[in-house]
Design an enzyme around this catalytic site. Structure first.
Site, mmCIF file in Angstrom:
data_model
loop_
_atom_site.group_PDB
_atom_site.id
_atom_site.type_symbol
_atom_site.label_atom_id
_atom_site.label_comp_id
_atom_site.label_asym_id
_atom_site.label_seq_id
_atom_site.Cartn_x
_atom_site.Cartn_y
_atom_site.Cartn_z
ATOM 1 N N TYR A 181 0.848 -1.203 0.000
ATOM 2 C CA TYR A 181 0.000 0.000 0.000
ATOM 3 C C TYR A 181 0.880 1.248 0.000
ATOM 4 O O TYR A 181 2.092 1.179 0.230
ATOM 5 C CB TYR A 181 -0.900 -0.041 1.254
ATOM 6 C CG TYR A 181 -2.081 0.896 1.179
ATOM 7 C CD1 TYR A 181 -3.036 0.765 0.182
ATOM 8 C CD2 TYR A 181 -2.236 1.920 2.112
ATOM 9 C CE1 TYR A 181 -4.120 1.630 0.115
ATOM 10 C CE2 TYR A 181 -3.323 2.791 2.060
ATOM 11 C CZ TYR A 181 -4.246 2.636 1.051
ATOM 12 O OH TYR A 181 -5.312 3.495 0.981
ATOM 13 N N ASN A 225 -15.586 3.432 1.854
ATOM 14 C CA ASN A 225 -16.157 3.170 0.526
ATOM 15 C C ASN A 225 -17.310 4.097 0.147
ATOM 16 O O ASN A 225 -17.238 4.766 -0.892
ATOM 17 C CB ASN A 225 -16.531 1.692 0.425
ATOM 18 C CG ASN A 225 -15.291 0.819 0.539
ATOM 19 O OD1 ASN A 225 -14.295 1.068 -0.126
ATOM 20 N ND2 ASN A 225 -15.334 -0.175 1.415
ATOM 21 N N ARG A 234 -17.213 -8.148 -13.535
ATOM 22 C CA ARG A 234 -16.618 -9.364 -14.101
ATOM 23 C C ARG A 234 -17.696 -10.427 -14.243
ATOM 24 O O ARG A 234 -18.652 -10.447 -13.459
ATOM 25 C CB ARG A 234 -15.532 -9.900 -13.170
ATOM 26 C CG ARG A 234 -14.337 -9.024 -13.111
ATOM 27 C CD ARG A 234 -13.160 -9.751 -12.528
ATOM 28 N NE ARG A 234 -13.325 -10.094 -11.112
ATOM 29 C CZ ARG A 234 -12.382 -10.675 -10.390
ATOM 30 N NH1 ARG A 234 -11.230 -10.994 -10.948
ATOM 31 N NH2 ARG A 234 -12.574 -10.958 -9.109
ATOM 32 N N GLY A 258 -7.107 -0.213 -8.230
ATOM 33 C CA GLY A 258 -6.348 -0.919 -9.270
ATOM 34 C C GLY A 258 -6.465 -2.416 -9.081
ATOM 35 O O GLY A 258 -5.465 -3.123 -9.054
ATOM 36 N N PHE A 271 -7.837 9.761 -7.198
ATOM 37 C CA PHE A 271 -8.455 10.141 -5.920
ATOM 38 C C PHE A 271 -8.025 9.168 -4.837
ATOM 39 O O PHE A 271 -8.017 7.951 -5.045
ATOM 40 C CB PHE A 271 -9.995 10.135 -6.030
ATOM 41 C CG PHE A 271 -10.655 10.484 -4.724
ATOM 42 C CD1 PHE A 271 -10.642 11.797 -4.269
ATOM 43 C CD2 PHE A 271 -11.250 9.502 -3.925
ATOM 44 C CE1 PHE A 271 -11.216 12.122 -3.041
ATOM 45 C CE2 PHE A 271 -11.823 9.827 -2.709
ATOM 46 C CZ PHE A 271 -11.810 11.138 -2.276
ATOM 47 N N LYS A 287 -21.138 -8.995 -0.805
ATOM 48 C CA LYS A 287 -21.337 -8.128 0.364
ATOM 49 C C LYS A 287 -19.977 -7.886 1.016
ATOM 50 O O LYS A 287 -19.092 -8.739 0.933
ATOM 51 C CB LYS A 287 -22.261 -8.805 1.383
ATOM 52 C CG LYS A 287 -23.683 -8.953 0.897
ATOM 53 C CD LYS A 287 -24.550 -9.567 1.972
ATOM 54 C CE LYS A 287 -25.994 -9.636 1.495
ATOM 55 N NZ LYS A 287 -26.832 -10.384 2.421
HETATM 56 N N1 LIG Z 1 -8.752 5.669 -3.570
HETATM 57 C C1 LIG Z 1 -9.459 5.555 -2.459
HETATM 58 O O1 LIG Z 1 -9.509 6.440 -1.610
HETATM 59 C C2 LIG Z 1 -10.249 4.302 -2.237
HETATM 60 C C3 LIG Z 1 -11.244 4.242 -1.259
HETATM 61 C C4 LIG Z 1 -11.998 3.073 -1.134
HETATM 62 C C5 LIG Z 1 -11.696 1.973 -1.934
HETATM 63 N N2 LIG Z 1 -10.685 2.065 -2.830
HETATM 64 C C6 LIG Z 1 -10.340 0.954 -3.727
HETATM 65 O O2 LIG Z 1 -11.510 0.624 -4.444
HETATM 66 C C7 LIG Z 1 -11.465 -0.746 -4.772
HETATM 67 C C8 LIG Z 1 -12.773 -1.388 -4.317
HETATM 68 O O3 LIG Z 1 -12.822 -1.398 -2.890
HETATM 69 P P1 LIG Z 1 -14.092 -2.024 -2.142
HETATM 70 O O4 LIG Z 1 -13.807 -2.089 -0.684
HETATM 71 O O5 LIG Z 1 -15.302 -1.307 -2.599
HETATM 72 O O6 LIG Z 1 -14.081 -3.504 -2.773
HETATM 73 P P2 LIG Z 1 -14.855 -4.801 -2.309
HETATM 74 O O7 LIG Z 1 -16.238 -4.451 -1.915
HETATM 75 O O8 LIG Z 1 -13.998 -5.544 -1.348
HETATM 76 O O9 LIG Z 1 -14.924 -5.621 -3.670
HETATM 77 C C9 LIG Z 1 -13.780 -5.906 -4.421
HETATM 78 C C10 LIG Z 1 -14.144 -5.684 -5.883
HETATM 79 O O10 LIG Z 1 -12.987 -5.801 -6.700
HETATM 80 C C11 LIG Z 1 -13.288 -6.626 -7.821
HETATM 81 N N3 LIG Z 1 -12.081 -7.322 -8.232
HETATM 82 C C12 LIG Z 1 -11.266 -8.083 -7.480
HETATM 83 N N4 LIG Z 1 -10.231 -8.543 -8.215
HETATM 84 C C13 LIG Z 1 -10.427 -8.063 -9.469
HETATM 85 C C14 LIG Z 1 -9.708 -8.193 -10.689
HETATM 86 N N5 LIG Z 1 -8.574 -8.912 -10.772
HETATM 87 N N6 LIG Z 1 -10.204 -7.576 -11.786
HETATM 88 C C15 LIG Z 1 -11.340 -6.865 -11.727
HETATM 89 N N7 LIG Z 1 -12.059 -6.696 -10.592
HETATM 90 C C16 LIG Z 1 -11.603 -7.293 -9.477
HETATM 91 C C17 LIG Z 1 -14.327 -7.589 -7.301
HETATM 92 O O11 LIG Z 1 -15.037 -8.107 -8.392
HETATM 93 P P3 LIG Z 1 -15.827 -9.509 -8.278
HETATM 94 O O12 LIG Z 1 -17.137 -9.167 -7.612
HETATM 95 O O13 LIG Z 1 -15.949 -9.910 -9.700
HETATM 96 O O14 LIG Z 1 -14.969 -10.441 -7.471
HETATM 97 C C18 LIG Z 1 -15.158 -6.687 -6.401
HETATM 98 O O15 LIG Z 1 -16.120 -5.997 -7.156
HETATM 99 C C19 LIG Z 1 -10.208 -1.312 -4.107
HETATM 100 O O16 LIG Z 1 -9.162 -1.279 -5.044
HETATM 101 C C20 LIG Z 1 -9.926 -0.314 -3.011
HETATM 102 O O17 LIG Z 1 -8.586 -0.295 -2.605
HETATM 103 C C21 LIG Z 1 -9.964 3.189 -3.006
#
Ligand SMILES: NC(=O)c1ccc[n+]([C@@H]2O[C@H](COP(=O)([O-])OP(=O)(O)OC[C@H]3O[C@@H](n4cnc5c(N)ncnc54)[C@H](OP(=O)(O)O)[C@@H]3O)[C@@H](O)[C@H]2O)c1
Length: 331
Positions: free
Chosen positions: A51, A125, A174, A245, A268, A325
């Protein structure tokens, strides 16, 4: 009990749940009992050491969550016993039953009266979703956004917050075993269009969205090919915001999108937003989200799992395609 790691690596290998002596509370500290704490991808990246910010080792996992104050240090004056609090900074370590924390590291949120498991899960989130829809484009009712990773918690929050503002969403996910069920769930949350990532280069996809205005905003959770395809959909002067990513693939931008479409590319990071804004701004953000929750316009799809079964909860959190979920530890 704490979920601690002494070295970086695969979370299932390096995190061990163990007992810990809390030790004496500092004069300006408080003793808290954790109530709920989600398991987010950033937490897993911190454990892996990949990270942007990795806590010094040994570390306790988890950044988000809420706790209740159960005792005060002799000079603690801002909080009181019974207050519900959340951590101000990432990496404080929320996967633990109890902690001695400094009161300056905590924000009281007792006055936000929504379910505690929701309150524990708004700051990362749903907060990101609200900022993505607010800070990068002047979106009005009837406008369109496109996003990948639409089944993530950020993605589900984007769908709902957009729908609450009359903004239409094109959502890319996906393909997975329960694909049709996930499509139904996202449409139930207010998604306008939901498609699989292997369909977006198909001519039928263009047909499906031809009646919609071109998107002003593309939200990138994944990277790789779907991001390039989202860029091709954007309206003149449209904006791509990258916030995740998940595929670990780079973002490839067609040169013509810059030249002929005046594409804007932004990034962001919610943690940076918190660092740059005051506690009052943070509370206003939480209140805006909780108002949407109370109005039944923002539903958080959470699966509670007990901390005393941490190993199962961690495995379930890691295997995202087996769930739709967010896993939230309950204490
Ligand atoms: N920049 C920021 O401030 C910020 C804030 C919050 C979150 N985030 C980022 O946003 C993303 C989502 O977070 P979250 O907590 O909402 O996720 P989450 O609810 O834990 O769900 C993970 C998601 O990632 C998808 N995924 C996993 N591996 C993948 C791959 N190889 N290719 C394409 N999709 C894939 C999953 O798809 P499936 O359902 O198909 O498994 C699922 O939709 C993460 O990368 C997290 O670090 C960033």
């Amino acid at each position: 009990m704490v979920a601690r790691y002494t070295k970086n690596g695969n979370p299932t290998d390096v995190i061990k749940v163990q007992t810990e002596d809390l030790g004496p509370v500092s004069p300006t500290g408080v003793v808290v009992k954790m109530l709920y704490a989600p398991i987010n991808p950033a937490d897993l990246n911190m454990v892996s050491g990949t990270y942007n910010f990795n806590p010094p080792l040994p570390a306790v996992g988890g950044s988000e969550g809420i706790a209740q104050v159960i005792a005060l240090g002799s000079q603690a004056s801002k909080l009181k016993v019974g207050d519900v609090v959340l951590p101000v900074h990432q990496g404080l370590g929320t996967w633990r039953t109890h902690a001695n924390w400094e009161e300056g590291d905590l924000v009281p949120v007792t006055s936000i009266d929504i379910k505690h498991e929701y309150l524990a899960s708004l700051s990362v989130n749903p907060a990101t979703a609200l900022r993505l829809l607010t800070d990068f484009a002047n979106l009005k009712s009837g406008d369109v956004i496109v996003q990948n990773g639409a089944n993530s918690m950020v993605g589900q929050s984007v769908i709902q917050i957009a729908a609450a503002k009359g903004i239409k969403s094109i959502n890319i996910i996906r393909r997975r075993a329960d694909f049709d069920q996930v499509v139904g769930t996202l449409k139930g949350l207010g998604a306008t269009v939901v498609v699989a990532d292997d369909f977006i280069r198909n001519g039928e996809f263009r047909n499906l969205i031809k009646s919609l205005p071109q998107p002003k905003l593309a939200l990138n959770c994944v990277g790789g090919e779907t991001t390039t395809e989202m860029i091709r959909l954007l309206a003149q002067g449209g904006t791509l915001v990258t916030y995740g990513g998940m595929s670990l693939k780079p973002v490839v931008i067609p040169t013509r999108s810059f030249i002929f479409n005046d594409l804007q590319c932004r990034g962001f990071w919610m943690s940076q937003w918190y660092e740059k804004h005051s506690v009052e701004d943070r509370l206003a953000l939480l209140k805006e989200l909780s108002a949407l929750v109370k109005a039944n316009k923002l539903q958080l799809r959470l699966e509670q799992m007990p901390f005393n079964n941490f190993e199962n909860a961690l495995n379930r959190a890691i295997n995202s395609s087996q769930r739709d979920k967010k896993i939230v530890l309950s204490f």
